[in-house]
Scaffold this motif. Structure first.
Motif, short mmCIF file in Angstrom:
data_model
loop_
_atom_site.label_atom_id
_atom_site.label_comp_id
_atom_site.label_asym_id
_atom_site.label_seq_id
_atom_site.Cartn_x
_atom_site.Cartn_y
_atom_site.Cartn_z
N GLY A 235 22.11 -0.04 -18.57
CA GLY A 235 22.74 -0.08 -19.90
C GLY A 235 21.79 0.44 -20.96
O GLY A 235 20.87 1.21 -20.70
N GLU A 236 22.02 -0.05 -22.18
CA GLU A 236 21.30 0.50 -23.33
C GLU A 236 19.87 -0.01 -23.36
O GLU A 236 19.64 -1.23 -23.41
N GLU A 238 15.77 1.03 -24.87
CA GLU A 238 14.83 1.92 -25.54
C GLU A 238 13.72 2.25 -24.54
O GLU A 238 13.33 1.39 -23.76
#
Ligand SMILES: NC(=O)c1ccc[n+]([C@@H]2O[C@H](COP(=O)([O-])OP(=O)(O)OC[C@H]3O[C@@H](n4cnc5c(N)ncnc54)[C@H](OP(=O)(O)O)[C@@H]3O)[C@@H](O)[C@H]2O)c1
Length: 251
Positions: A235-236, A238
Motif C-alpha cells: 500500500g501507500e 513513503e
C-alpha cells in the motif's frame, strides 16, 4: 515552535527524534523512567505531559512474550492517552512498525501483538493520533547479532525486510509532529520504508563481517509465510532512498 514530550527519550529513536526536533527549533522534553516518568505505572506522567502540545511515543520493551508485550505496549498507551486527554495535549505521534497490526503478523509473534495493542489503545483514546509506522531500521542488524546468541554464533531468522536508515525514521517522526493532527475521524497512518529488500540474516552477516569479526551468523529458515515476508510493506508508503550498504560503510 511546539512543546514536545518524547517518551523513551533516552532510547535509540527517542534520542534521535529529540535531536532532530531540537535542530528544527522545537522545545523538547525527553522523558523515561530514568527521569522519573513511568508510562506503565503512570508515575510522573501528568506532570510531564502538562507542558506538551505533542507527545511522541518511542517506548520499548523487548520481549517475545505475547502477554508481556500486550501488557507493556497496550497498558502504557492507554495510560498515556488518558493523561494526554486530561492535560490538554493536542496530538500523539506513536512510533510503530509497518504491518505489525496485520492479523497474520500479530498472530505469529507476541511482540507485534503488543505493537497492535499499542496502536489500538491510542486509536481508541480521546486525543488525535498519528501512527507513524516504519519498517526495520538498518541498526536492527545489531540487535539480530545479540538476540539469539550461543558464544560466537548468532542465530538470525531468514526474514525478508525493506529496512530504512534510522536517520530517515527520526526525520519522519519529526515531520509527523510538525504536520499536526489530522482533522476528521480515526488515526492518521503514515508509513516509511527503505529502497531495497534484504534478508535479515544476510544483513546480520554483512554487519558481522564489517564490524564484528569472529561472530558467525546462522540463518534460521522460517516455515511460516507471515513471518518470512509479512513485514514487507504494502500500500501507500513513503520511501527513503538511503541504502544499507552505504550505512554499513559509514556513509
Ligand atoms: N528497531 C526497529 O527496527 C524499529 C522499527 C520500527 C519501529 N520500532 C519501534 O520503535 C520504538 C522504540 O524503539 P527503540 O529501539 O528506539 O527503543 P530503545 O532504544 O529500547 O528505548 C526504549 C525506551 O523506552 C524507555 N522505557 C522503557 N520502559 C519504560 C517505562 N515503563 N516508562 C517510561 N519509559 C520507558 C526506556 O528508558 P528507561 O529505561 O529509562 O525507562 C528507553 O528510553 C519501539 O516501540 C519499536 O517497536 C523499532
Amino acid at each position: 515552535m511546539s512543546r514536545v514530550v518524547v517518551l523513551g527519550g533516552n532510547g535509540e529513536m527517542g534520542g534521535a527524534v529529540t535531536d532532530v526536533l531540537r535542530g528544527r527549533g522545537h522545545d523538547v522534553l525527553p522523558v523515561s523512567r530514568a527521569t522519573g516518568v513511568d508510562a506503565v505505572t503512570g508515575a510522573g506522567l501528568d506532570g510531564a505531559l502538562s507542558r506538551a502540545d505533542t507527545v511522541v511515543d518511542c517506548l520499548n520493551h523487548l520481549t517475545l512474550s505475547r502477554r508481556a508485550a500486550v501488557s507493556f505496549f497496550g497498558g502504557a498507551a492507554a495510560r498515556v492517552a488518558d493523561a494526554a486527554g486530561r492535560t490538554g495535549v493536542a496530538h500523539v505521534v506513536c512510533l510503530s512498525i509497518v504491518n505489525a497490526a496485520d492479523d497474520g503478523v500479530r498472530r505469529v509473534m507476541g511482540y507485534y501483538e503488543g505493537k497492535a495493542a499499542q496502536e489500538e489503545a491510542y486509536t481508541a483514546g480521546a486525543v488525535p493520533v498519528t501512527l507513524a509506522r516504519t519498517t526495520a531500521w538498518f541498526s536492527l542488524a545489531e540487535t539480530f547479532l545479540r538476540q539469539v546468541r550461543v558464544g560466537p554464533v548468532a542465530f538470525v531468522p531468514g526474514m525478508r525486510l525493506r529496512p530504512v536508515h534510522p536517520a530517515a525514521a527520526a526525520a519522519f517522526l519529526a515531520d509527523a509532529v510538525e504536520a499536526g493532527p489530522r482533522t476528521g475521524h480515526g488515526a492518521d497512518v503514515w508509513q516509511l520504508a527503505g529502497p531495497e529488500e534484504h534478508d535479515a540474516a544476510a544483513m546480520a552477516r554483512a554487519l558481522a563481517g564489517a564490524r564484528h569479526p569472529g561472530v558467525k551468523v546462522v540463518r534460521l529458515p522460517l516455515p511460516v509465510a507471515a513471518l518470512r515476508e509479512g513485514l514487507l510493506p504494502r500500500g501507500e508508503v513513503e520511501v527513503d532512498d538511503r541504502r544499507f550498504a552505504d550505512w554499513l560503510a559509514g556513509a
